[in-house]
Design an enzyme around this catalytic site. Structure first.
Site, PDB file in Angstrom:
ATOM      1  N   HIS A 155       0.791  -1.174   0.154  1.00  0.00           N
ATOM      2  CA  HIS A 155      -0.029  -0.024   0.129  1.00  0.00           C
ATOM      3  C   HIS A 155       0.863   1.279  -0.014  1.00  0.00           C
ATOM      4  O   HIS A 155       0.585   2.470   0.521  1.00  0.00           O
ATOM      5  CB  HIS A 155      -1.017   0.201   1.258  1.00  0.00           C
ATOM      6  CG  HIS A 155      -1.767  -1.248   1.443  1.00  0.00           C
ATOM      7  ND1 HIS A 155      -2.770  -1.597   0.617  1.00  0.00           N
ATOM      8  CD2 HIS A 155      -1.652  -2.155   2.169  1.00  0.00           C
ATOM      9  CE1 HIS A 155      -3.368  -2.701   1.013  1.00  0.00           C
ATOM     10  NE2 HIS A 155      -2.516  -3.180   2.037  1.00  0.00           N
ATOM     11  N   SER A 276      14.282  21.076 -17.403  1.00  0.00           N
ATOM     12  CA  SER A 276      13.192  21.699 -17.319  1.00  0.00           C
ATOM     13  C   SER A 276      13.577  23.023 -18.190  1.00  0.00           C
ATOM     14  O   SER A 276      14.770  23.587 -17.946  1.00  0.00           O
ATOM     15  CB  SER A 276      12.767  22.050 -16.028  1.00  0.00           C
ATOM     16  OG  SER A 276      11.868  23.180 -16.113  1.00  0.00           O
ATOM     17  N   GLU A 289       9.133   7.742 -17.241  1.00  0.00           N
ATOM     18  CA  GLU A 289       7.762   8.106 -17.446  1.00  0.00           C
ATOM     19  C   GLU A 289       7.247   7.689 -18.779  1.00  0.00           C
ATOM     20  O   GLU A 289       6.085   7.205 -19.042  1.00  0.00           O
ATOM     21  CB  GLU A 289       7.766   9.609 -17.317  1.00  0.00           C
ATOM     22  CG  GLU A 289       8.043  10.026 -15.742  1.00  0.00           C
ATOM     23  CD  GLU A 289       8.062  11.491 -15.572  1.00  0.00           C
ATOM     24  OE1 GLU A 289       8.104  12.124 -14.457  1.00  0.00           O
ATOM     25  OE2 GLU A 289       8.042  12.244 -16.539  1.00  0.00           O
ATOM     26  N   GLN A 321      -7.723  -6.252 -42.750  1.00  0.00           N
ATOM     27  CA  GLN A 321      -6.716  -5.432 -42.849  1.00  0.00           C
ATOM     28  C   GLN A 321      -6.095  -4.657 -41.856  1.00  0.00           C
ATOM     29  O   GLN A 321      -4.885  -3.930 -41.564  1.00  0.00           O
ATOM     30  CB  GLN A 321      -7.008  -4.496 -44.040  1.00  0.00           C
ATOM     31  CG  GLN A 321      -5.916  -3.548 -44.556  1.00  0.00           C
ATOM     32  CD  GLN A 321      -6.317  -2.917 -45.735  1.00  0.00           C
ATOM     33  OE1 GLN A 321      -6.545  -3.454 -46.931  1.00  0.00           O
ATOM     34  NE2 GLN A 321      -6.386  -1.670 -45.755  1.00  0.00           N
TER      35      GLN A 321
END
Length: 475
Positions: A155, A276, A289, A321
């Site tokens: 969890h 960034s 990612e 196809q």
């Protein structure tokens, strides 16, 4: 003019030609198509259906066409609809009457099924090799990890400590099962439909076993209707890819989390990270990612083919196809994902101190403290409740279990003695799990040996695969 145009008065509209053409997709199957035509022509000559001179002209013409495709000199015409018509039209243009005899005793229906089965075998093997490469990297990383300890989670909450090697090997076993699914897809495709013709077989005295053997198939299909309309083998490949993509996505998700400031368990190589455009401090796990994100594509391709096939009557329908684009895209996508994950794992830095430090929070030894009380004679359910009470006491004090004094422990349960220290030591907790498949170093050493043996077995499987017609460029 199309090779099937004899029954038509008018020519096809340009829009419908483009809409109905599969050539931009199935041209990647040119090697499979030419291989099938070579085998078919040789068989026709052996059976006396065409002359040996015609066969030689056909084979020579096919050789020239293949050379031109490989060199980039072949002219593709959308009017040819598909790879089969493109090659046959050019063959007739080059060698004349002999080229018109090639299509004797076959249909585009069994031709496309043959090409697609050959392609599925090639793609399966390509993916099996990439799967093995990633498993080797995981195994090497697990060996390098040695005795490094990390929190195990359920969890996404701290649960029990495990060896990093144990965690990495979990993915190795997932990929081992994925290899078996790919192998099953290969086997499902390993039957030749050539000779089934349009749907009912042919009146010519062909030898299906001869063409099957020539193309590296282990057997022939048993029913001509099923042979031209079956795409189960392709679904098997796409399903195997979907499951493997899901496994890669789970691993990628862990790398995204582990490389974050909150975890700091690993540092990804600059080669597998990006920055960034506005925040100069950022180092983003973009490629992990992307592996996670491309799973949606792979899943979508599987569902698309299932939907295409779900309502089709026997035998061939033009809907089919649509079977190739998704499968080729899936194979290309997943091959890239496997290569990226291999490089990412090979080049990442493991921050062992951060992993061990994380083991100091979350009460990872709690189960072992309960087991300690069980060994003292207390039923497990009662021991579970006692340790839960200890955890509550620690949370109130903002301390760890090992920071409680013996007096504190005995105030809650008199069974605690000085030897409780062993149940609270993280390395001791890990070493205690010696059961088969457990995280103790000796159990992980056995796992490593078995994982090596599985890789060796699967390398043998790949080497033993029958003749493969390699794929043309997928792009």
């Amino acid at each position: 003019m199309a090779l099937w145009s004899g029954r038509f008065k008018g020519s096809a509209d340009e829009l419908t030609q483009e809409f109905g053409a599969s050539l931009p997709i199935d041209r990647a199957l040119y090697r499979q198509d030419i291989a099938g035509s070579r085998a078919h022509a040789s068989m026709l000559a052996k059976q006396g259906i065409i002359s040996r001179r015609d066969m030689r002209d056909i084979l020579g013409g096919l050789d020239g066409i293949e050379r031109d495709i490989e060199s980039g000199e072949f002219h593709w015409d959308i009017a040819d609809e598909d790879i089969h018509m493109a090659i046959e039209s050019e063959l007739i243009r080059r060698i004349g009457e002999a080229g018109k005899r090639l299509h004797t005793a076959r249909s585009r229906n069994d031709q496309v099924a043959t090409d697609l089965r050959l392609a599925t075998k090639a793609l399966s093997r390509q993916l099996m090799e990439a799967n093995l490469a990633l498993r080797r990297v995981l195994l090497e990383s697990a060996e390098r990890a040695g005795s490094q300890v990390m929190p195990g989670y359920t969890h996404l909450q701290h649960a029990q400590p495990v060896l990093l090697s144990h965690h990495l090997l979990a993915y190795s076993w997932m990929l081992t099962r994925d290899f078996k699914r790919l192998s099953a897809a290969f086997d499902a495709a390993d039957a030749s439909p050539l000779g089934s013709a349009a749907l009912a077989g042919t009146t010519y005295p062909i030898n299906r076993e001869m063409t099957a053997a020539s193309l590296g198939f282990s057997r022939v299909t048993e029913n001509s209707l099923d042979a031209v309309s079956n795409r189960d083998f392709l679904l098997d490949l796409e399903y195997a890819c979907a499951v493997m993509s899901m496994h890669l996505s789970r691993l990628a998700e862990e790398f995204v989390a582990w490389s974050s400031s909150e975890f700091g368990f690993i540092t990804l190589s600059d080669a597998y990270s990006t920055g960034s455009s506005i925040m100069p401090q950022k180092k983003n796990p973009d490629f992990a990612e992307l592996v996670r994100g491309k799973t949606g594509r792979v899943f979508g391709n599987l569902v698309a083919l299932l939907v295409v096939m779900k309502g089709l009557p026997l035998a061939y329908d033009k809907d089919m196809q649509e079977d190739k684009a998704g499968a080729l895209d899936t194979a290309e996508t997943l091959t890239g994902c496997l290569a990226v994950m291999s490089g990412m794992i090979e080049t990442m830095t493991v921050n062992g101190d951060a992993m061990r430090s994380a083991c100091e929070t979350g009460f990872l030894a709690a189960t072992d403290v309960a087991d300690y009380l069980v060994r003292k004679g207390m039923p497990f359910r009662e021991a579970h409740a006692v340790v839960g009470e200890l955890v509550l006491a620690c949370e109130k004090r903002c301390c760890r279990l090992e920071e409680l004094s013996l007096t504190d422990l005995q105030r809650i349960c008199p069974l605690f003695e000085d030897d409780i220290a062993g149940a609270l030591d993280i390395d001791s907790v890990v070493r205690a799990r010696t059961t088969c498949g457990g995280t103790a170093p000796e159990a992980v050493a056995v796992q490593l040996e078995r994982a090596r043996a599985c890789i060796a077995e699967d390398e043998y499987v790949i080497n033993a695969l029958s003749h493969i017609v390699e794929m043309g460029p997928l792009a």
